[in-house]
Design a protein around this motif. Structure first.
Motif, PDB file in Angstrom:
ATOM      1  N   THR A 157      59.261  83.672  47.843  1.00 15.41           N
ATOM      2  CA  THR A 157      60.629  84.166  47.757  1.00 15.41           C
ATOM      3  C   THR A 157      60.757  85.571  48.331  1.00 15.41           C
ATOM      4  O   THR A 157      61.840  86.158  48.306  1.00 15.41           O
ATOM      5  CB  THR A 157      61.126  84.165  46.296  1.00 15.41           C
ATOM      6  OG1 THR A 157      60.172  84.822  45.458  1.00 15.41           O
ATOM      7  CG2 THR A 157      61.327  82.737  45.802  1.00 15.41           C
ATOM      8  N   VAL A 320      64.146  78.562  40.702  1.00 11.00           N
ATOM      9  CA  VAL A 320      64.266  77.538  41.735  1.00 11.00           C
ATOM     10  C   VAL A 320      63.243  76.422  41.517  1.00 11.00           C
ATOM     11  O   VAL A 320      63.506  75.242  41.819  1.00 11.00           O
ATOM     12  CB  VAL A 320      64.147  78.166  43.146  1.00 11.00           C
ATOM     13  CG1 VAL A 320      62.708  78.488  43.510  1.00 11.00           C
ATOM     14  CG2 VAL A 320      64.777  77.262  44.202  1.00 11.00           C
ATOM     15  N   SER A 344      67.066  75.078  47.047  1.00 11.63           N
ATOM     16  CA  SER A 344      67.153  76.470  47.490  1.00 11.63           C
ATOM     17  C   SER A 344      68.240  76.674  48.541  1.00 11.63           C
ATOM     18  O   SER A 344      68.511  77.807  48.952  1.00 11.63           O
ATOM     19  CB  SER A 344      65.810  76.915  48.083  1.00 11.63           C
ATOM     20  OG  SER A 344      65.574  76.285  49.340  1.00 11.63           O
TER      21      SER A 344
END
Length: 421
Positions: A157, A320, A344
């Motif tokens: 991320t 997520v 996502s």
């Protein structure tokens, strides 16, 4: 609470590790789990593990990531957890990243968050991908990890280092520059970002008048080469030796607003440099400044928290992952890996672009899954949109501007359309 730290210097990839990233991965699972169609195979309990780099200078980064993981799990559990059962956050394992990965696999982790340092990623990826457990790092930035052989079980991320290139060029162009010189540390980080800046400059119609490399402590010739090119702006790309390079640029008459610093070169230099050496200079730092609400929620989990580095990215990694399990209606690692791109907001190769409206919380995204059959999670760190390499496709950066005292203050925000190639 200190909300921004000089985190870039703590996620570097040493030379030996860079070689490892190029050669390792042989033990990873084959194929690409990110794109697979799989059947449910979980045991009904979703378990989240965390790998933390908790030794030496990286120790202070562990607190923010652990607090963020705890916060995400707590908040998701208040909405009903996964399929009506609480999500389990596994106890911290001991040892290096490989040893921690092995312990978490034994503990039946379904997804693992971490590690911090890019040089520790390979060992964890190899162990977890062989066990078909996805690993989502909130901090890894080495460009080589985009192509690392994980069998599709590795995601991050955080943006890759090269994502900042277009932002560095934009800052130069916004300042009126029609040409720029690139001065970079002779390292994998320096070379990768330098090449990306040159490419971004070409795309933006900005001339790259010179590119010169330096070893830490020996930047005089690189600075002289930049001066000879007479650029409108200088982009300094470095992690080690940045202060010395700035001093040499200053000696060469390249100072103040002409200078733009990469994330690795960002620091509060103060009296360490000559007066006004960086007056008007700009620097980029990946991420977003955490909101007051998010900081307050983190402090409720850990009242002693002093730093929020990678907290947003960790919170989003957990969220997520659980959303992927919800979309799959299964807690197995393979199912999570196969649904991460979709929830996502990313688009798998050959698939139709996602049309789900962005949702900012687990509760809202689960509701979207139930009502619309799709979710597009935009979290505390911003939009994610994983691609087929597990990279985010939208990266946020904070822009800092230096004053006459060579200290920087937050002055703006920028985004890059793609985190990795």
């Amino acid at each position: 609470m200190k909300s921004v730290s000089f985190r870039s210097s703590l996620v570097r990839v040493p030379a030996a590790a860079a070689l490892l990233l190029g050669l390792a991965g042989c033990g990873a699972a084959a194929g690409n789990a990110r794109l697979d169609s799989v059947e449910a195979s979980g045991d009904g309990t979703l378990r989240v593990g965390v790998i933390l780099d908790s030794t030496g200078t990286r120790d202070f980064l562990s607190g923010s990531q652990l607090a963020a993981a705890k916060l995400a799990v707590q908040e998701i559990n208040t909405t009903g957890g996964h399929k009506g059962k609480p999500i389990e956050l596994l106890p911290r394992a001991a040892g290096d990243s490989g040893a921690q990965a092995k312990e978490l696999a034994k503990a039946k982790a379904d997804v693992v968050i971490g590690p911090t340092d890019s040089s520790n990623a390979a060992a964890a990826i190899d162990v977890l991908s062989a066990a078909k457990i996805p690993l989502i790092s909130p901090a890894n930035s080495a460009a080589g990890l985009s192509k690392y052989k994980s069998g599709g079980y590795y995601f991050r991320t955080a943006p890759a280092d090269v994502a900042q290139a277009s932002v560095l060029v934009k800052l130069a162009k916004d300042g009126g520059a029609k040409s720029l010189a690139i001065v970079h540390q002779d390292s994998s980080y320096g070379k990768d970002v330098s090449a990306a800046v040159a490419s971004a400059a070409k795309d933006a119609g900005v001339e790259t008048s010179s590119t010169s490399a330096f070893e830490p402590g020996d930047a005089q010739r690189a600075a002289a080469a930049a001066r000879k090119a007479a650029p409108d702006a200088v982009v300094l790309i470095a992690r080690d030796g940045a202060q010395g390079a700035i001093a040499e640029l200053n000696n060469a008459g390249l100072s103040g607003s002409k200078v733009i610093l990469s994330d690795g070169a960002f620091a509060q230099y103060g009296s360490g440099l000559g007066s006004k050496a960086l007056d008007g200079a700009r620097a980029v730092v990946p991420g977003v400044f955490p909101s007051a609400d998010f900081q307050a929620r983190l402090l409720a989990v850990d009242p002693g928290l002093k730093d929020t580095s990678f907290a947003a990215e960790t919170y989003d990694a957990v969220t997520v992952a659980v959303l992927a399990a919800a979309a799959a209606d299964d807690d197995a690692g393979r199912s999570i890996a196969a649904h991460l791109i979709a929830v996502s907001g990313g688009t798998a190769p050959g698939a139709e672009p996602a049309k789900a409206a962005p949702c900012q919380s687990y509760k809202d995204c689960v509701s979207a899954l139930k009502t619309a059959g799709a979710a597009n999670y935009d979290g505390q760190s911003g939009p994610i949109g994983f691609d087929a390499n597990g990279d985010i496709t939208s990266a946020n950066f904070m822009v800092f501007t230096y004053g006459a005292d060579n200290r920087a203050k937050l002055s703006g925000r920028e985004s890059a359309g793609r985190a990795a190639g």
